[in-house]
Structure formats: structure tokens, C-alpha cells
Design an enzyme around this catalytic site. Sequence first.
Site, PDB file in Angstrom:
ATOM      1  N   GLY A  46       0.962  -1.188   0.163  1.00 43.19           N
ATOM      2  CA  GLY A  46      -0.137   0.107  -0.076  1.00 43.19           C
ATOM      3  C   GLY A  46       0.931   1.242   0.033  1.00 43.19           C
ATOM      4  O   GLY A  46       1.919   1.224   0.588  1.00 43.19           O
ATOM      5  N   GLN A  51       3.122   9.943   0.907  1.00 40.87           N
ATOM      6  CA  GLN A  51       4.643   9.312   0.833  1.00 40.87           C
ATOM      7  C   GLN A  51       5.183   9.665  -0.232  1.00 40.87           C
ATOM      8  O   GLN A  51       6.534   9.551   0.159  1.00 40.87           O
ATOM      9  CB  GLN A  51       4.486   7.909   1.051  1.00 40.87           C
ATOM     10  CG  GLN A  51       3.824   7.268   2.551  1.00 40.87           C
ATOM     11  CD  GLN A  51       3.656   5.806   2.527  1.00 40.87           C
ATOM     12  OE1 GLN A  51       2.517   5.296   1.778  1.00 40.87           O
ATOM     13  NE2 GLN A  51       4.390   5.240   2.942  1.00 40.87           N
ATOM     14  N   CYS A  92       6.103   0.079   7.253  1.00 42.62           N
ATOM     15  CA  CYS A  92       5.827   1.104   6.536  1.00 42.62           C
ATOM     16  C   CYS A  92       7.055   1.353   5.568  1.00 42.62           C
ATOM     17  O   CYS A  92       8.127   1.692   5.881  1.00 42.62           O
ATOM     18  CB  CYS A  92       5.401   2.305   7.135  1.00 42.62           C
ATOM     19  SG  CYS A  92       4.896   3.790   6.353  1.00 42.62           S
ATOM     20  N   LEU A  93       6.638   1.593   4.363  1.00 43.07           N
ATOM     21  CA  LEU A  93       7.706   2.148   3.304  1.00 43.07           C
ATOM     22  C   LEU A  93       8.477   3.426   3.779  1.00 43.07           C
ATOM     23  O   LEU A  93       9.495   3.692   3.532  1.00 43.07           O
ATOM     24  CB  LEU A  93       7.274   2.254   1.782  1.00 43.07           C
ATOM     25  CG  LEU A  93       6.557   1.082   1.452  1.00 43.07           C
ATOM     26  CD1 LEU A  93       6.031   1.268  -0.164  1.00 43.07           C
ATOM     27  CD2 LEU A  93       7.431  -0.172   1.505  1.00 43.07           C
ATOM     28  N   HIS A 134      -4.294   1.832   7.556  1.00 43.69           N
ATOM     29  CA  HIS A 134      -2.703   2.249   7.669  1.00 43.69           C
ATOM     30  C   HIS A 134      -2.457   3.383   6.676  1.00 43.69           C
ATOM     31  O   HIS A 134      -1.807   4.689   6.759  1.00 43.69           O
ATOM     32  CB  HIS A 134      -1.820   1.290   7.355  1.00 43.69           C
ATOM     33  CG  HIS A 134      -0.316   1.576   7.320  1.00 43.69           C
ATOM     34  ND1 HIS A 134       0.724   1.011   8.177  1.00 43.69           N
ATOM     35  CD2 HIS A 134       0.390   2.235   6.327  1.00 43.69           C
ATOM     36  CE1 HIS A 134       1.790   1.339   7.838  1.00 43.69           C
ATOM     37  NE2 HIS A 134       1.631   2.350   6.729  1.00 43.69           N
ATOM     38  N   GLU A 135      -3.142   3.250   5.433  1.00 39.79           N
ATOM     39  CA  GLU A 135      -2.887   4.274   4.163  1.00 39.79           C
ATOM     40  C   GLU A 135      -3.722   5.481   4.512  1.00 39.79           C
ATOM     41  O   GLU A 135      -3.180   6.672   4.397  1.00 39.79           O
ATOM     42  CB  GLU A 135      -3.145   3.615   3.005  1.00 39.79           C
ATOM     43  CG  GLU A 135      -2.441   2.399   2.473  1.00 39.79           C
ATOM     44  CD  GLU A 135      -0.863   2.701   2.742  1.00 39.79           C
ATOM     45  OE1 GLU A 135      -0.240   3.761   2.712  1.00 39.79           O
ATOM     46  OE2 GLU A 135      -0.142   1.667   2.962  1.00 39.79           O
ATOM     47  N   HIS A 138      -2.054   8.061   6.627  1.00 43.76           N
ATOM     48  CA  HIS A 138      -1.041   8.748   6.095  1.00 43.76           C
ATOM     49  C   HIS A 138      -1.751  10.051   5.431  1.00 43.76           C
ATOM     50  O   HIS A 138      -1.155  11.024   5.793  1.00 43.76           O
ATOM     51  CB  HIS A 138      -0.574   8.127   4.942  1.00 43.76           C
ATOM     52  CG  HIS A 138       0.617   7.249   5.186  1.00 43.76           C
ATOM     53  ND1 HIS A 138       1.920   7.616   5.742  1.00 43.76           N
ATOM     54  CD2 HIS A 138       0.761   5.780   4.906  1.00 43.76           C
ATOM     55  CE1 HIS A 138       2.657   6.624   6.184  1.00 43.76           C
ATOM     56  NE2 HIS A 138       2.002   5.453   5.707  1.00 43.76           N
TER      57      HIS A 138
END
Lengths: 171, 442
Positions: A46, A51, A92-93, A134-135, A138
Site C-alpha cells: 500500500g 508518502q 511502512c515504506l 494504515h494508508e 497517512h
Amino acid sequence: MAKLNILEFPDPRLRTIAEPVEQVDDEIRQLVDDMFETMYDAPGIGLAATQVNVHKRIVTIDVSEDGNEPLVLINPEFTVLQDELEKMQEGCLSVPGFYEEVKRPNRILLKALDRDGTPYELEAEGLLAVCIQHELDHLNGKLFVDYLSALKRNRIRGKLEKKHRLETHQA
Amino acid sequence: MAEPINIRALAANVLAPLLRQHGSLSTHLPDALVHCPEQDRALLQQLCYGTMRELFRLERLAQHFLRKPFRTQDLDLQALLLIGLWQLRASRIPAHAALNETVSATEDLNKAWAGKLLNAILRRYQREHSEVEAELANDPVFQWNHPQWFISKLMHNWPDHWQDILSANDTQAPMTLRVNKRLLTRKKALDRLSEAGLEAKACAYSPDGITLKKPADVAALPGFAEGALSVQDEAAQLAAGLLATEPGDRVLDACAAPGGKLCHLLEQNTQLKEVVAVELEPERARRIHDNLHRLGLQLECQVLTADATSHDWWDGQLFDRILVDAPCSATGVIRRHPDIKLLRQGEDIAALAGIQLGILTNLWGLLKPGGRLVYATCSIFSQENERIIERFLKQQPDARHQSIDADWGEARPYGRQLFPQVDGHDGFYYAVLNKQADDTQA
């Protein structure tokens, strides 16, 4: 298509609250394609536009094993279908290399626009439900590390800051 | 969100280079642990150590099911298959989780094409394991879970013990501690461990040793940080006693890393004149420093990064006592380093024996007449042990072998041999040599 640069914690730009998309046009679709390329390459399941330093309410997701079920979320919102919280390990990226358990509602109802701007609804549970929440965090400037103890968060911050210093040195 | 980490894939990446004879568990596993989520570290260690411990048996099983072996570039898949077999065969991990996670790890290795193959083999093993294992039961490598050369050599060396040694090698070694006599008595240390809720008992042979019923994190040991306790196998704790240092002695510890025996002899004798520790590899010499620092002994010892096969570091002053903990095959500590079975080759032993005799001969010249040298290895092959002493005595007229009067291990024509004991000490060898005093010439 182009691969985009992913911001890493504790970059303050990750704290920006994203603006709704007014019109799903070719420019948005190009961004969506680039986000998928970036996400698959990472590899991630995701990615939120925040991000990649674009502060619009856009998310790409693919939790399938084979990476062939792309999901586009534009102006997404969700409601909780089941109040019970479940623990799941998240990474997380934007926080590379760290995985921690976070508690979230297990079943949710998602409402969003797809790649063509058509509204849709989706009931999600398990990994997909976790990933959506989670996304969407962000897009509101929130990271999974915010759910951890200050001690753990500071330790992660310290380690990533060190990594960033090393990268700047090598550059 | 980042892709969830598959711990089986991490484990396969740790083991794959070992299957190519590259590095060791102790070089690759720490790197992987850094990338591993904290809550999964125990699982990762368990997968790596468990699979390595059963490796030769698992390899035979894999051979049975694979129509053709994996290519060299696919040894990560071979490792993954072994990890899968180990989970089904020997672990308490539920079979469905073992299967799913192992098969999906092929994707994390970017080799999704092998998913079906692994799935098929692991399911076949589930169905056919009793027949297959019965079929392999007479194969010594499967039965004893060691390479053939190792089994043969051991049978030849120890016709009465080889089976016990092979079985003990596949057990988990206990965690043994050494009490720092300078700070407290063993009785006191046992009390403190018991107060901390850790079950422990005094060792049978080492007067400073304590064995824990269950391994514990060193951070949880009362007094570890302050240097009251160290982790050291019981057999390794016998060196300091054999050296029998006296006040005013000048002592050399050659090949000293990580410094356990060195620290022990310093703990035992506060009145040594000078102690020199020599270690060839700088990285390992640093570990000696770390250990000395933790115990507060750094001012009582000089650590040199130097080669024990040469003299060029020596200041010309003779030593009263020399400990030669020679580099060896480490075949006595396979319980702690199960990858030794894989990494050591039959032809290594002769080469090691050459190095051992070379070091012994070189350091003999640094020993004072009337002085004492203790030769030690953690090997169970006589070629590295009693036969080194035999060869050395033939070439060194002023060397006298002194037999060791003890109740541990087994007395040999030269020295004493210890074999790994289930729940007890590691495999080790000790010999004591005295240098003839000058007075005959006077």
C-alpha cells in the site's frame, strides 16, 4: 511511468494533511500509475500520495500474493463494522526496516472513487482492512509509529536519523 | 504499507550461503536478526538453528523427494525446503502454518515458480513420512545426522564412544555460567539466581561453574553487567585450574579470543606479575577487550593483535605459564555451532594439526625452564589432541608430559579427552607439559 521518491520518517512533510481530489483526470491517473510502480518496486502492499510528497487524498493498494489485484482509492473514507480490535504486525515504506504490532478494528466499510472517478464501496477485513486504515492515516499526517510507546518511537527515529546521516555522507 | 516480512524467507537467506560453504551461522544470523521484527527473532533463530542441527537428515529427505537437485543459484530454495521439512518433522509449529508460510516464502525470494514444487514435496512428506523414514533408517548419514567422513573418523578414533558423541552433538547445550570469585562465592551466586527465579545447579567439575536449567537472556542474570557472572562452558572453565598460576607469574594466553579462559585466570589470581593475551584477528581481539572491560580487568592484561606462529610481537621476556588454546576443528562444540558439521571438511583436520603443532613449537621457546604449558582444543579428534602432544614430545627433548589427575573426561596416553555430555559440558581436550628446569646444566 516513473518511480517516485518515498519520504522517510521523521520527515515533517509526512505530517501534512492531504487535500481532496476535485477531479479525477489524466494527471491524477498518471500519478496513480507512478504510485503503483513505486509501491510494487519497494516492495509494498500500500502507498499513500503523502508518502511521495503529493498531498492529495489518493492511495494505491495491492495485498494479493501475486501482485495482480491493484486497488485505487481516491477521496477514501471508512466506517468501522466491528469494534473489536485485532493486533497485526505493520511495516511502512516510510519507516523502512521496522515492524511492530498495532491494534485496529478488523472489519471496515470503505467508500472511495476508483481510477475513473466512479464511486464504490468495499467491505474489507484482515490484512486489507489493516492496510486501508494504515494508508488513510497517512492522508491525515499520521504514521503507524504514532501508535507505539514513545520509547519505541524514539528508538526508531534515532536509528532512521542515523541511517539518513550515513546516506547523506555517502551521497 | 510495507510488505509483511516472511520469516521463513529470512531464514532461507541465512542458510543458503552456508549450503555453498560461505560464512557461518554466527556471521549471517546477526545480520538477519537486525532486519527481523523483534517479536519474530526467537522464531528466526529457532528455524535456523533447528534446521542446521538436523541438516544431514533433512538433506537425505530432500534428496528422496527431489527429482533433480536445485541449481547453485537456487540454493535458497533448497534451504527453504529443508526449513519446511524441519518444521513438519521436528518443530511444534502447527503443520498448516508451516506449510503456508514456507510455500509463500518462495514469493519473497522472488521465485514464486517454485511454490507448487515445495507445496507438493511438503505435502508428500506429510503423507508418506513413516514409509520414507523407514526406508532411510539404514543409511548412516540419515541415522546419525552427520557427514560420512565424520562418522567414519569418529568410529576409528572412539570405537566405544562414537554413538554417544554423535547423539550428544544433536542435543541443545545447556547455558553454563562462571562465577567471578573476586566478587562472590558460588553459593552466593546460586542464591541470587534462585531469588531471581532462575533454576540452577553447581557444576560437577568446575568449582566456579553453574548450569542453568533453562537458558536465559544475559541481561536477566543478576550481576552479569557488573561482572559477577560470565557465560562459559564447564569444560572451558577447567583451563585456569590446570594452569595453576602462582603469585608473581608472568602468563601468556595465546589464541585468546573471546577471552573467557583469560578472564577466568585473572579472576582466580590477583597477584600475577603480567598477563599477555595474543589474538590474530582484530575483530576477535576486540571481543577480548569487551570481556575484560565488563569484568573490570582491562588494566591487568595486555592484549596484542598478533600471530602465535611467529615471535615478532614478543619482548624477549620468558613466561612462567602459557595457555595454548589452539585453533581447531571445534568438533567438540557442535551443539553450540551446528553448522560446523557442514562447514568442516575431512581434509581440514590434517591442515589444522599442522597449525597446532606449529603454534605449540613456536610458543615452547617462550616458556621459562621449569614453567608449565597447557595445551587445549575444543576438538574430539585425536589427530588434533593427543597425537599433537605425541608428535611434539618426540621433537622436544626438554618437554615433559604431566598426566592430569582429575575425575572429568577420559585419561589418554597424553592428556585428558572430554566428550560432549547431554546437559553437561562440551567436548574438549587438555594436556599439561612442563619444561625441564635449567639445574641439570648448572
